[in-house]
Design an enzyme around this catalytic site. Sequence first.
Site, PDB file in Angstrom:
ATOM      1  NE  ARG A 190     -10.937  -5.125   0.254  1.00 12.52           N
ATOM      2  CZ  ARG A 190     -10.065  -4.185   0.594  1.00 12.52           C
ATOM      3  NH1 ARG A 190     -10.488  -3.091   1.200  1.00 12.52           N
ATOM      4  NH2 ARG A 190      -8.775  -4.292   0.309  1.00 12.52           N
TER       5      ARG A 190
ATOM      6  CB  CYS B 116     -14.127   1.315  -0.396  1.00  7.45           C
ATOM      7  SG  CYS B 116     -13.407   2.965  -0.273  1.00  7.45           S
TER       8      CYS B 116
ATOM      9  CG  HIS C 141      -8.325   0.126  -3.160  1.00  7.41           C
ATOM     10  ND1 HIS C 141      -7.595  -0.975  -2.739  1.00  7.41           N
ATOM     11  CD2 HIS C 141      -9.017   0.554  -2.070  1.00  7.41           C
ATOM     12  CE1 HIS C 141      -7.840  -1.181  -1.460  1.00  7.41           C
ATOM     13  NE2 HIS C 141      -8.691  -0.272  -1.032  1.00  7.41           N
TER      14      HIS C 141
ATOM     15  CD  GLN D 153     -12.876  -1.506  -1.205  1.00  5.18           C
ATOM     16  OE1 GLN D 153     -12.092  -1.388  -0.279  1.00  5.18           O
ATOM     17  NE2 GLN D 153     -14.099  -1.965  -1.041  1.00  5.18           N
TER      18      GLN D 153
ATOM     19  CG  ASP E 214     -13.493   6.484  -1.563  1.00 10.44           C
ATOM     20  OD1 ASP E 214     -13.548   6.397  -0.312  1.00 10.44           O
ATOM     21  OD2 ASP E 214     -12.439   6.292  -2.205  1.00 10.44           O
TER      22      ASP E 214
ATOM     23  NE  ARG F 231      -3.927   0.586   1.841  1.00 16.23           N
ATOM     24  CZ  ARG F 231      -5.173   0.745   2.288  1.00 16.23           C
ATOM     25  NH1 ARG F 231      -5.433   1.568   3.282  1.00 16.23           N
ATOM     26  NH2 ARG F 231      -6.171   0.077   1.742  1.00 16.23           N
TER      27      ARG F 231
HETATM   28  N1   CP Z   1     -11.417   0.084   2.061  1.00 17.09           N
HETATM   29  C1   CP Z   1     -10.156  -0.016   2.512  1.00 17.09           C
HETATM   30  O1   CP Z   1      -9.199  -0.292   1.779  1.00 17.09           O
HETATM   31  O2   CP Z   1     -10.034   0.201   3.847  1.00 17.09           O
HETATM   32  P1   CP Z   1      -8.689   0.370   4.671  1.00 17.09           P
HETATM   33  O3   CP Z   1      -8.076   1.673   4.279  1.00 17.09           O
HETATM   34  O4   CP Z   1      -9.142   0.340   6.099  1.00 17.09           O
HETATM   35  O5   CP Z   1      -7.758  -0.780   4.335  1.00 17.09           O
HETATM   36  N1  NVA Z   2      -9.851   6.723  -1.819  1.00 16.20           N
HETATM   37  C1  NVA Z   2      -9.538   6.342  -0.466  1.00 16.20           C
HETATM   38  C2  NVA Z   2      -9.802   4.875  -0.255  1.00 16.20           C
HETATM   39  C3  NVA Z   2      -9.508   4.382   1.125  1.00 16.20           C
HETATM   40  C4  NVA Z   2      -9.712   2.915   1.257  1.00 16.20           C
HETATM   41  C5  NVA Z   2      -8.087   6.679  -0.171  1.00 16.20           C
HETATM   42  O1  NVA Z   2      -7.234   6.445  -1.036  1.00 16.20           O
HETATM   43  O2  NVA Z   2      -7.808   7.174   0.909  1.00 16.20           O
END
Ligand code: CP
Ligand code: NVA
Length: 302
Positions: free
Chosen positions: A289, A261, A130, A133, A221, A103
Amino acid sequence: MKRDLLTILDLTKEEINHLLTRARELKQIHHQGSNHRPLEGKTLAMIFDKPSTRTRVSFEAGMAQLGGATIYLERGQTQLARAEPLADTARVLSRYVDAVVVRTFAQEMLEELAHHAAIPIINGLTDTHHPCQVLSDLLTVRERFGNTDGLKVAWVGDGNNVANSWITAALRLDFELFLACPQGYEPDRGLMAQAARENRPVHLGEDPEWAVSGAQVVNTDVWASMGQEGEAEARKQVFRPYQVNAALMHKAAPDAIVLHCLPAHRGEEITGEVLDGPQSAAWDQAENRLHFQKALLEWLLE
Ligand code: CP
Ligand code: NVA
């Protein structure tokens, strides 16, 4: 040959269908309490540059349930923080573990790691994609509607990483995607151009009602993603007309579901009434997930 999941475009339609079917089977196995440990002896490393609840816990719990182990690495606590090259890190991790979830901010970081690694690299979120997701969101949609074919899916809000991953999903599967994003906050231009070239039903506009009208799936989101905290106040002004609320949901199909999400900001991109209401699929979405990650890990590592 090792496989990576950097974006959904790394998968064929058949592979997506296989993973989603397998995720449903693994969900059943999980709820039956059956022992299924095909990944005994396997290890997943996880390099995270940004916070996470769902992605981290679903990968860690999923790996444990399948009999494997995980190693969580905050990037700042590794030698990457002291300028060890990504290529060297990739080579070394390839000697220790069986796959890596990353990540981070730039998609290019993941591409470089994948290029030098002999093991699968999985995108656990970047600024631009992502994939895990949205693949698990497709599972939630299929659970509710039986299929994704022919559905109208709406995206309301920021043209961010999750929106981009929905576009990649629409490039592979047969649903219609309508995105309503404010000017200046559109999704990736290259992906939109690819959708146009390939004649895929991906439509971009600015009006949330246009996008949501008759849709079976309504997605939103946060307005400021991780890394954009400094823009949060300015974005609140721009995005105010893009809230998913009861009035907007009245435009959707009567059996429409709402996806988010998570984490969510009630009162900003979505009202508490909608997120906690009967049309919300967000909690099944979060659970899925886990089942999707397990299908993915089994497929990549077994
Ligand atoms: N939706 C998602 O990826 O959540 P987190 O940021 O908690 O991993
Ligand atoms: N778009 C958001 C998704 C979090 C899971 C971010 O990148 O913070």
